[in-house]
Write a protein that holds these residues in place. Structure first.
Motif, short mmCIF file in Angstrom:
data_model
loop_
_atom_site.label_atom_id
_atom_site.label_comp_id
_atom_site.label_asym_id
_atom_site.label_seq_id
_atom_site.Cartn_x
_atom_site.Cartn_y
_atom_site.Cartn_z
N PRO A 197 -42.08 -59.77 -39.51
CA PRO A 197 -40.36 -59.65 -39.57
C PRO A 197 -39.71 -58.38 -40.44
N PHE A 225 -26.57 -56.39 -42.05
CA PHE A 225 -27.72 -56.86 -41.83
C PHE A 225 -28.28 -58.01 -42.61
N TRP A 273 -25.99 -60.95 -42.23
CA TRP A 273 -26.34 -61.66 -40.99
C TRP A 273 -27.52 -62.77 -41.16
N LYS A 274 -28.49 -62.19 -41.73
CA LYS A 274 -29.78 -62.78 -41.91
C LYS A 274 -29.69 -63.83 -43.03
N LEU A 275 -29.07 -63.45 -44.16
CA LEU A 275 -29.26 -64.53 -45.21
C LEU A 275 -28.11 -65.41 -45.49
N THR A 330 -27.05 -66.75 -40.53
CA THR A 330 -28.09 -67.37 -39.74
C THR A 330 -28.95 -68.04 -40.58
N TRP A 331 -28.86 -68.30 -41.94
CA TRP A 331 -29.78 -68.96 -42.93
C TRP A 331 -30.29 -70.27 -42.67
N THR A 339 -37.18 -64.18 -44.36
CA THR A 339 -36.23 -64.91 -45.05
C THR A 339 -36.93 -66.53 -45.61
N ARG A 373 -28.99 -64.65 -52.64
CA ARG A 373 -28.56 -64.13 -51.08
C ARG A 373 -27.41 -63.55 -51.21
#
Length: 64
Positions: free
Chosen positions: A2, A49, A52-54, A57-58, A6, A17
């Protein structure tokens, strides 16, 4: 592999984060204030980005 792992223990504390997301958006503002629009957009995209990731959608890798 990836783009952002995460599950790495570095991202476990919430303050790290949020700090990473904040720093990228702050840096985008700095670049924009100096007139570098391309770098500002790039930093803002990285911030989006990371947000969104951290943040959005964590999921905790250990499930706790």
């Amino acid at each position: 592999m990836p783009l952002l792992d995460t599950k790495h223990p570095f991202f476990r504390p919430a303050w790290r984060r949020y700090a990473l997301v904040a720093v990228s958006f702050i840096w985008a503002g700095v670049e924009l204030s100096y007139g570098s629009q391309i770098w500002a957009y790039l930093c803002a995209a990285i911030g989006g980005f990371l947000a969104w990731k951290l943040i959005v959608t964590w999921t905790d890798p250990d499930g706790s």
